[in-house]
Each structure stands twice: as structure tokens, then as C-alpha cells.
Design an enzyme around this catalytic site. Structure first.
Site, PDB file in Angstrom:
ATOM      1  N   LYS A  23    -105.582  -8.591 -48.369  1.00  0.00           N
ATOM      2  CA  LYS A  23    -106.780  -8.223 -47.461  1.00  0.00           C
ATOM      3  C   LYS A  23    -106.863  -6.939 -47.450  1.00  0.00           C
ATOM      4  CE  LYS A  23    -106.615  -8.210 -42.790  1.00  0.00           C
ATOM      5  NZ  LYS A  23    -106.691  -7.058 -42.117  1.00  0.00           N
ATOM      6  N   ASN A  24    -105.800  -6.222 -47.020  1.00  0.00           N
ATOM      7  CA  ASN A  24    -105.838  -4.589 -46.566  1.00  0.00           C
ATOM      8  C   ASN A  24    -105.960  -3.791 -47.945  1.00  0.00           C
ATOM      9  OD1 ASN A  24    -105.730  -5.282 -43.918  1.00  0.00           O
ATOM     10  ND2 ASN A  24    -103.833  -4.413 -43.539  1.00  0.00           N
ATOM     11  N   CYS A 118    -109.072  -1.672 -29.369  1.00  0.00           N
ATOM     12  CA  CYS A 118    -108.801  -3.266 -29.844  1.00  0.00           C
ATOM     13  C   CYS A 118    -107.751  -3.893 -29.265  1.00  0.00           C
ATOM     14  CB  CYS A 118    -109.266  -3.304 -31.286  1.00  0.00           C
ATOM     15  SG  CYS A 118    -107.805  -2.903 -32.187  1.00  0.00           S
ATOM     16  N   ARG A 123    -106.395   2.778 -31.138  1.00  0.00           N
ATOM     17  CA  ARG A 123    -106.767   3.108 -32.540  1.00  0.00           C
ATOM     18  C   ARG A 123    -107.946   4.110 -32.948  1.00  0.00           C
ATOM     19  NH1 ARG A 123    -106.673  -2.640 -35.617  1.00  0.00           N
ATOM     20  NH2 ARG A 123    -106.354  -1.488 -37.409  1.00  0.00           N
ATOM     21  N   ASP A 316     -97.224  -5.250 -39.120  1.00  0.00           N
ATOM     22  CA  ASP A 316     -98.087  -6.441 -39.490  1.00  0.00           C
ATOM     23  C   ASP A 316     -97.248  -7.699 -39.676  1.00  0.00           C
ATOM     24  OD1 ASP A 316    -100.350  -5.036 -39.416  1.00  0.00           O
ATOM     25  OD2 ASP A 316    -100.828  -4.969 -41.383  1.00  0.00           O
ATOM     26  N   ARG A 408    -109.535 -14.484 -40.192  1.00  0.00           N
ATOM     27  CA  ARG A 408    -109.783 -12.853 -40.765  1.00  0.00           C
ATOM     28  C   ARG A 408    -108.693 -12.608 -41.957  1.00  0.00           C
ATOM     29  NH1 ARG A 408    -110.853  -8.847 -35.982  1.00  0.00           N
ATOM     30  NH2 ARG A 408    -111.169  -7.820 -37.888  1.00  0.00           N
TER      31      ARG A 408
HETATM   32  N1  EPU Z   1    -104.470   6.621 -35.190  1.00  0.00           N
HETATM   33  C1  EPU Z   1    -104.744   7.711 -34.555  1.00  0.00           C
HETATM   34  N2  EPU Z   1    -105.973   8.316 -35.012  1.00  0.00           N
HETATM   35  C2  EPU Z   1    -106.434   8.212 -36.323  1.00  0.00           C
HETATM   36  C3  EPU Z   1    -106.001   7.082 -37.194  1.00  0.00           C
HETATM   37  C4  EPU Z   1    -104.703   6.302 -36.564  1.00  0.00           C
HETATM   38  O1  EPU Z   1    -104.635   7.580 -33.271  1.00  0.00           O
HETATM   39  O2  EPU Z   1    -107.492   8.775 -36.685  1.00  0.00           O
HETATM   40  C5  EPU Z   1    -103.088   5.859 -34.676  1.00  0.00           C
HETATM   41  C6  EPU Z   1    -103.624   4.291 -34.539  1.00  0.00           C
HETATM   42  O3  EPU Z   1    -104.186   4.332 -33.454  1.00  0.00           O
HETATM   43  C7  EPU Z   1    -102.175   3.609 -34.600  1.00  0.00           C
HETATM   44  C8  EPU Z   1    -101.435   4.575 -35.972  1.00  0.00           C
HETATM   45  O4  EPU Z   1    -102.293   5.954 -35.822  1.00  0.00           O
HETATM   46  O5  EPU Z   1    -101.355   3.959 -33.412  1.00  0.00           O
HETATM   47  C9  EPU Z   1    -101.586   3.960 -37.337  1.00  0.00           C
HETATM   48  O6  EPU Z   1    -102.722   3.625 -37.359  1.00  0.00           O
HETATM   49  P1  EPU Z   1    -103.423   3.412 -39.073  1.00  0.00           P
HETATM   50  O7  EPU Z   1    -104.481   4.438 -39.106  1.00  0.00           O
HETATM   51  O8  EPU Z   1    -102.303   3.635 -39.909  1.00  0.00           O
HETATM   52  O9  EPU Z   1    -103.922   1.941 -39.060  1.00  0.00           O
HETATM   53  P2  EPU Z   1    -105.272   1.229 -39.557  1.00  0.00           P
HETATM   54  O10 EPU Z   1    -105.554   2.135 -40.982  1.00  0.00           O
HETATM   55  O11 EPU Z   1    -106.269   1.206 -38.520  1.00  0.00           O
HETATM   56  C10 EPU Z   1    -104.119  -0.372 -41.354  1.00  0.00           C
HETATM   57  C11 EPU Z   1    -104.256  -2.141 -41.453  1.00  0.00           C
HETATM   58  C12 EPU Z   1    -103.542  -2.556 -40.424  1.00  0.00           C
HETATM   59  C13 EPU Z   1    -102.181  -1.954 -40.136  1.00  0.00           C
HETATM   60  C14 EPU Z   1    -102.151  -0.563 -40.050  1.00  0.00           C
HETATM   61  C15 EPU Z   1    -100.760  -0.196 -39.777  1.00  0.00           C
HETATM   62  C16 EPU Z   1    -106.351  -2.069 -43.000  1.00  0.00           C
HETATM   63  C17 EPU Z   1    -107.468  -2.396 -42.765  1.00  0.00           C
HETATM   64  N3  EPU Z   1    -105.725  -2.038 -41.528  1.00  0.00           N
HETATM   65  O12 EPU Z   1    -104.815  -0.124 -40.101  1.00  0.00           O
HETATM   66  O13 EPU Z   1    -103.637  -3.823 -40.484  1.00  0.00           O
HETATM   67  O14 EPU Z   1    -101.446  -2.649 -38.936  1.00  0.00           O
HETATM   68  O15 EPU Z   1    -102.676  -0.080 -40.975  1.00  0.00           O
HETATM   69  O16 EPU Z   1    -100.058  -0.360 -41.144  1.00  0.00           O
HETATM   70  O17 EPU Z   1    -105.650  -1.569 -43.762  1.00  0.00           O
HETATM   71  C18 EPU Z   1    -103.574  -6.194 -39.867  1.00  0.00           C
HETATM   72  O18 EPU Z   1    -103.960  -6.654 -41.152  1.00  0.00           O
HETATM   73  O19 EPU Z   1    -103.456  -7.110 -39.158  1.00  0.00           O
HETATM   74  C19 EPU Z   1    -103.810  -5.080 -39.441  1.00  0.00           C
HETATM   75  C20 EPU Z   1    -104.155  -4.618 -38.091  1.00  0.00           C
END
Ligand code: EPU
Length: 429
Positions: A23-24, A118, A123, A316, A408
Site C-alpha cells: 500500500k505505502n 488523525c 501528523r 506499523d 484500507r
Molecule cells: N511529522 C511532522 N511533520 C511533518 C511530517 C511528519 O511533524 O511534516 C511527524 C509525524 O506527525 C509523525 C512523524 O513525523 O509523528 C513521522 O511521520 P511520517 O511523515 O514519517 O509519516 P507519514 O509519511 O505520514 C508514513 C506511512 C504510515 C507510517 C509512517 C511511519 C504512508 C502513506 N504512510 O506516514 O503508514 O506509519 O510513514 O513509518 O506511507 C499505515 O500504513 O498504517 C501508516 C500509518
């Protein structure tokens, strides 16, 4: 109508489960198709509601989607008809933010609804925004929307992320392929999905080095072209079914995986007394992995876990691993370092008899003999599947509510579990 799953627990799972495409990776890969006016074909695309949401968003932007048999689809965007991702798209799926980088890079403008908080935490997307600003985009937040313009296109710069962000790295990586000059992403996330996204972009004509390490260098080009690309296996789905074998004292062969994408996770399972090994290879080089707990009389050992960006233990898989630890011998401490609110499964597991207390970002799990079936509900994808795992091992009947979270991210979960002996039934209420 909301769907539920009724699970009669305590039945060992045996057999084979084919792991679907990740998915990711699918979500950013589909967003990357916006970077070219040619058609991009994707193989091994999982049939998930999040993928449907991304396809709806792309169609709104002007992408034509063609579907073929066998989880294949192509996306082509010869002309863009809109550059906005409205609140309704982003509300359904936060990963909609992934169109921001490609839209600014190719169309020099974008308006994407700000994701709110969320179920698993605040996030933010501040790192996405500041990186794109450093690359020359003018961005204002107006009425809940990120409104970005870059009339002369983006320029390559050094982007330093203060901490690891998966979709932030992906947005900058995609945007930089069409920027003028060289971009370096420093402290880039190193998840296998990012490496694979870079592989797709290279197939599309991008010039990228260092993907898979913490510094990615991208030399911008004028345009990208079409490609034919296979989505890598979903390591989180594989890890989830590995735990299904463990908690039911079963034996599962997980087909079409990549063992090295889960090294830290399988090492942790090994410490808990659960063996896994590659038993064969598929014709295209993927691993078939056996996870065996059948006939093992010893209790599961307690292991302490800290979630961390790749190659660390994945957030995850934290909820699923906690389900395993509820029946360990002793006490396990599970620390969630990525998201501040990712313990939504704890009160639900407690309703099934689990002994868990939360201390800040650490959950202390004291093992008991077995869980007892109950009605449960969780508010995010991984928490929900951890309850399905709990139901599979619990005595009696468990009903997991709000299955839409699971749909999802887990393709055909009912069929996959049923084919391995699970007693489950989906119904609507
Ligand atoms: N964060 C910030 N500011 C930003 C970006 C991130 O504060 O601009 C914080 C987030 O709030 C979080 C941390 O940094 O506390 C890490 O967040 P990250 O940006 O790495 O997460 P993401 O990109 O939103 C992806 C996956 C998630 C997975 C995380 C961590 C996708 C579509 N989603 O989310 O997947 O948990 O990386 O590995 O790739 C899932 O599949 O169930 C899922 C939630």
C-alpha cells in the site's frame, strides 16, 4: 452499512498466504504518474480502499485510469484538468498530500487541503511545506488549504529534514525530479518503499542517486516519460500474517515477500521464540517465508520493542506485536517513538483480558495465559488488525467492528485467513 468480522478463536492457522503489493508504495507511485504526460503501468497493485481513494483523486486531477486483469493498471495524465485536492479527498486519506510535490513540479501550482490530526496523532506536514518552499514554491495556508505556486518551476537545493518523514521524503523526491539543478535530501527516510519509488522515477527517466541511504541526490530533468513498474511486496502485511501464525500456534508460508525488508522484525520474533526462514524463492526472486509455531510447547518469550524509522522496528507492526506480547511469559515494554497516539488498541485488548498499562509513550504488557473473545473496535488500520489477531487466538468469539479500517490496507483479508483454516465471518450491521 458498517461491516464487522466475527472470529472464533483458538484455531491454529496452516497453509500459504500470498502477500499483496505494498500500500505505502502504491500510493506515492500513483502520485508519481502525475509527473509525466505518458502512461505509467503498474503491476501487483493491491485492491484496497486507500488505493481507490488515490485513484479517485487522480481522476479528479485529469488522470485516465485503465484497469487490466491481474492487479494491473495504467495511469496517464496527458493534460491536467484541476490542481486541487479538496478536503473530501484528504479527509478520507492523508496520503493525498502526496500529490502536492508532483503537481507543483509539473504544473507549477497546487492547492491541497491540510490534513488535520488523525487517530494516531497530530501528523503535521510542516516539513513537506518548508522543503518545497526552500525549492522556490510560494506557499500560503488559506482556508485550510496549502496553496502553492512556483511560476518559474522549482530549483534544486539541499533539504535537511530534522527527523525522518516518509511521505515528506517522497514529496521532495518526486518534486526534485523536474526541478532545475540538483537537490540533496539530507536525513532522508530509508524505508524500502522510498527506495522503490526512486526506482520507479529512474525508470521514468529521473536521475537519482543514494536512495536507500540517508542522503538522496536528485539531478533535475526537463521531463519524465512512461514506464512499466511492479509494486514491491507489502512488508507490513507479511509481518501481520507472521504474527497470525505465531499467536495461533500455527504454520504459515508467506509467499512473495522480501525477508530483508523485515530483518529487524524477524529478529525480534526470533527473540520471542518464533522461527522464520526462507523456504524457497519465486521465479522473480521474491522470498517464500515459513513462520512456524506449531507443536512448540514453550510460551512466547517477552521482548522489549522500540519503534523507529527503517531499518528499525516498524511502527506499523507495533499494535500487532503487542497482541503477541499479551500472552508472553513475563513482561514486555513496547515504546512507540513515531506517533504520539498509537495505542488505541490498548483499551480494546484490555477488554479481551490483556494486562497492559500505558506510561507516556511506553506500554507495559504483562503476559497472561490467553485472551477471551469480546466485541471490540479500533480507530485505525493497524490497531484494527491487531484486534483480528487477538480474536484469532482468543478463547470464544470476538467481533471486530468497523472493518473499513482494515479494508484500507489488507487486500482480501477474509479469503486469505479462510484459506488457512481461520473461523471468520464478515457481516453488516
Ligand atoms: N511529522 C511532522 N511533520 C511533518 C511530517 C511528519 O511533524 O511534516 C511527524 C509525524 O506527525 C509523525 C512523524 O513525523 O509523528 C513521522 O511521520 P511520517 O511523515 O514519517 O509519516 P507519514 O509519511 O505520514 C508514513 C506511512 C504510515 C507510517 C509512517 C511511519 C504512508 C502513506 N504512510 O506516514 O503508514 O506509519 O510513514 O513509518 O506511507 C499505515 O500504513 O498504517 C501508516 C500509518
Amino acid at each position: 452499512m458498517l461491516q464487522c468480522m466475527k472470529i472464533t478463536g483458538g484455531v491454529p492457522l496452516y497453509g500459504e498466504i500470498a502477500i499483496s503489493g505494498a500500500k505505502n508504495l502504491t500510493l506515492p507511485a500513483l502520485a508519481a504518474s502525475l509527473l509525466t504526460d505518458e502512461s505509467v503501468t503498474f503491476r501487483n497493485v493491491p485492491n484496497l480502499s486507500d488505493v481507490g481513494s488515490m485513484l479517485d483523486l487522480l481522476c479528479h486531477l485529469g488522470t485516465k485510469i485503465e484497469r487490466f486483469d491481474g492487479n494491473i493498471l495504467s495511469a496517464s495524465t496527458p493534460n491536467i484538468t484541476a490542481t486541487d485536492a479538496q478536503y473530501d479527498f484528504v479527509r478520507k486519506m492523508r496520503a493525498s498530500i502526496l500529490v502536492l510535490g508532483p503537481l507543483i513540479a509539473r504544473y507549477h501550482r497546487a492547492s491541497v487541503s491540510l490534513p488535520g490530526g488523525c487517530a494516531i496523532g497530530a501528523r503535521g506536514v510542516n516539513l513537506h511545506i518548508s522543503a518545497l518552499e526552500q525549492m522556490g514554491a510560494s506557499i500560503v495556508i488559506d482556508n485550510g488549504y496549502i496553496k502553492a505556486t512556483a511560476p518559474n518551476g522549482l530549483v534544486g537545493v539541499d533539504v535537511h529534514f530534522p527527523f525522518s518523514t516518509v511521505t515528506g521524503t517522497e514529496n521532495v523526491l518526486m518534486a526534485a525530479t523536474l526541478a532545475k539543478g540538483t537537490t540533496r535530501i539530507i536525513n532522508a527516510a530509508m524505508e524500502p518503499e522510498i527506495t522503490a519509488l526512486a526506482d520507479l522515477l529512474i525508470l521514468m527517466g529521473a536521475n537519482i542517486d543514494g536512495h536507500g541511504s540517508s542522503i538522496i541526490t536528485i539531478h533535475g530533468t526537463d521531463s519524465l516519460h512512461g514506464a512499466n513498474f511492479k509494486i514491491i511486496p507489502d512488508r507490513i502485511e507479511a509481518g501481520t500474517y507472521a504474527i497470525a501464525a505465531a499467536v495461533t500456534d500455527g504454520n504459515l508460508v508467506l509467499k512473495n515477500c522480501q525477508y530483508d525488508h523485515l530483518s529487524q522484525f524477524f529478529d525480534t520474533l526470533h527473540l520471542a521464540g518464533i522461527d522464520s526462514k526462507i523456504v524457497s524463492k519465486t521465479s522473480d526472486g521474491f522470498d517464500n517465508i515459513e513462520v512456524n509455531r506449531a507443536e512448540v510447547k514453550k510460551k512466547i518469550k517477552s521482548v522489549d520493542v522500540l519503534t523507529a524509522p527503517y531499518p528499525g522496528f516498524p511502527t506499523d507492526l507495533q499494535a500487532q506485536f503487542m497482541t503477541l506480547m499479551t500472552i508472553c511469559d513475563g513482561t514486555s515494554s513496547i515504546t512507540e517513538n513515531i506517533f504520539e497516539n498509537r495505542f488505541m488498541h490498548v483499551p480494546e485488548l484490555a477488554r479481551m483480558g490483556a494486562n497492559i498499562s500505558i506510561h507516556g509513550k511506553t506500554a507495559i504488557v504483562t503476559g497472561i495465559n490467553t485472551l477471551i473473545g469480546a466485541q471490540v473496535m479500533a480507530t485505525d488500520l493497524r490497531a484494527s488488525v491487531s484486534l483480528v489477531l487477538a480474536g484469532l487466538m482468543a478463547k470464544g468469539e470476538t467481533i471486530v467492528n468497523r472493518l473499513y479500517h482494515i479494508d484500507r490496507g489488507y487486500e482480501n483479508i477474509d479469503q486469505k485467513l479462510l484459506s488457512c483454516n481461520a473461523r471468520i465471518e464478515r457481516f453488516a450491521v
